[in-house]
Design an enzyme around this catalytic site. Structure first.
Site, mmCIF file in Angstrom:
data_model
loop_
_atom_site.group_PDB
_atom_site.id
_atom_site.type_symbol
_atom_site.label_atom_id
_atom_site.label_comp_id
_atom_site.label_asym_id
_atom_site.label_seq_id
_atom_site.Cartn_x
_atom_site.Cartn_y
_atom_site.Cartn_z
ATOM 1 N N GLU A 52 5.873 23.104 28.896
ATOM 2 C CA GLU A 52 5.568 24.482 29.282
ATOM 3 C C GLU A 52 6.313 24.876 30.554
ATOM 4 O O GLU A 52 6.902 25.965 30.645
ATOM 5 C CB GLU A 52 4.063 24.656 29.493
ATOM 6 N N TRP A 170 22.742 -10.751 6.198
ATOM 7 C CA TRP A 170 21.804 -9.661 6.396
ATOM 8 C C TRP A 170 21.123 -9.366 5.071
ATOM 9 O O TRP A 170 21.779 -9.362 4.032
ATOM 10 C CB TRP A 170 22.497 -8.414 6.925
ATOM 11 N N ASP A 200 16.403 -17.853 15.510
ATOM 12 C CA ASP A 200 17.465 -16.847 15.501
ATOM 13 C C ASP A 200 18.092 -16.561 16.861
ATOM 14 O O ASP A 200 19.142 -15.920 16.918
ATOM 15 C CB ASP A 200 16.920 -15.526 14.937
ATOM 16 N N LEU A 204 16.819 -8.706 20.572
ATOM 17 C CA LEU A 204 15.706 -7.764 20.488
ATOM 18 C C LEU A 204 15.944 -6.525 21.348
ATOM 19 O O LEU A 204 15.053 -6.041 22.047
ATOM 20 C CB LEU A 204 14.384 -8.441 20.890
ATOM 21 N N LEU A 297 3.366 -15.041 12.496
ATOM 22 C CA LEU A 297 2.875 -14.041 13.441
ATOM 23 C C LEU A 297 2.384 -12.799 12.709
ATOM 24 O O LEU A 297 1.376 -12.185 13.103
ATOM 25 C CB LEU A 297 3.972 -13.674 14.444
#
Length: 368
Positions: A52, A170, A200, A204, A297
């Site tokens: 605003e 991939w 791996d 990240l 996980l």
């Protein structure tokens, strides 16, 4: 232009704050006077001007007597900026059209009430569903104090996240991987387990132009993260928090020297208690977590009840293999009736792959 066009313009403006305003909401505003757009703005950064005030500052002429279309109820309390209600009153705005109500207890209807008390016409719930959609993270966080958790994984059509030898690069194509990086920008933190780090050695990070790196959270019960791993040696450039149950503070030192933050978390069944971890993250103003963990996980997160949304990228490929890993492991459910139910699913094509997004409905889970 019609009123809904002005609000949809405000929605598109709001989206420009995606990834930059957390844990604040995304908000856009458009000011219209006698059928002319005279000001536009959006909340662009945490601690910056609200939509605003940004729209008022950008006005090309006096906003007195104008109508403002704003995607979220104007705030009425002092935070990092003064109340937006004050600015609207001072500039003699005549009408305020609001998309979503603000569930923040400091606002929650008070903003609209104050405007009405000062003789301003207020229209509420205008295109509310469309306005609500952009702030599902904020609504969850402001009402619960814990992050909104999105569990993401990529798999083949036979449900494999890696080949039997453990290779996974991939599974999906470039378009899907780019979308994942946009989500890394969007959500405030990214979480993975020690198994992923060991297998791996991931970075990240967000790898899109002008993207924001999420806070990296590693669930590492016994503090086994290699000190020379990517997430550790780059911790001064990208915030890295290691959640552990280890109580030997001397083991913290090598990580802290690299710039990592150690989060001491309670143990549950010899693992990091994810419910406790979410409480800690919420207190540290982490409003959202993109979970990019392995099957173990993922199972623990689902079973603990922290996952709100599941993103499943599916590649039109088949790996096969009895020993190839699946996206959710653990001990699983015993009976089909105990399955975790996914609701409100949507599907879209992303390049050569598919993305299914679903919400988790714990109310019908057999163990709840």
């Amino acid at each position: 232009m019609k009123e809904r066009d002005y609000m949809r313009m405000a929605i598109e403006l709001a989206k420009q704050g995606c990834g930059y305003v957390n844990p604040n909401p995304m908000v856009g505003a458009v000011i219209v006077k006698e059928g002319r757009i005279i000001g536009k703005g959006y909340h662009g950064s945490y601690g910056g001007l609200h939509a605003e005030r940004e729209a008022l500052a950008n006005c090309t002429e006096s906003p007195e007597g104008a109508t403002i279309y704003v995607t979220l109820e104007p705030c009425c309390h002092y935070g990092k900026t003064p109340p937006c209600t004050e600015a609207l009153i001072e500039h003699k705005i005549a009408k305020v059209v609001i998309g979503s109500p603000d569930p923040n207890p400091k606002v929650n209807g008070k903003g609209a009430a104050i405007l009405r008390e000062h003789g301003i016409e207020v229209v509420q719930d205008f295109l509310r569903e469309e306005c609500d959609q952009i702030n599902f993270v904020f609504f969850h966080y402001i009402q619960t104090g814990i992050p909104y958790v999105v569990m993401k994984y990529a798999m083949t059509m036979d449900g494999k996240i890696a080949t039997y030898s453990g290779k996974s690069k991939w599974i999906t194509g470039e378009t899907a991987r780019e979308q994942v990086h946009r989500d890394r920008h969007r959500y405030q933190a990214i979480m993975a387990g020690i198994g992923t780090v060991l297998a791996d050695n991931p970075m990240l990070t967000c790898r899109i132009p002008e993207g924001r790196n999420p806070v990296r959270i590693i669930c590492d019960t016994n503090l086994r993260t290699p000190v020379d791993s990517n997430v550790v040696v780059t911790a001064r450039e990208v915030p890295t928090w290691i959640a552990t149950c280890c109580v030997d503070r001397e083991k913290y030192l090598p990580y802290e020297e690299w710039g990592c933050k150690i989060l001491k978390v309670s143990a549950l069944e010899n693992q990091v208690d994810l419910v406790h971890l979410m409480k800690i993250l919420g207190e540290k103003k982490i409003d959202s977590v993109l979970l990019e963990g392995g099957g173990t996980l993922n199972w623990t997160a689902l079973n603990s009840g922290i996952v709100k949304k599941v993103q499943t990228y599916i590649a039109p490929k088949l790996f096969g293999g009895a020993l190839a890993k699946s996206p959710v492991r653990g001990y699983g459910v015993e009976n089909p009736s105990e399955a975790f139910r996914l609701i409100n699913s949507t599907i879209q094509r992303v390049g050569e792959d598919y993305l299914i997004e679903s919400e988790v409905d714990y109310h019908v889970h057999g163990n709840c």
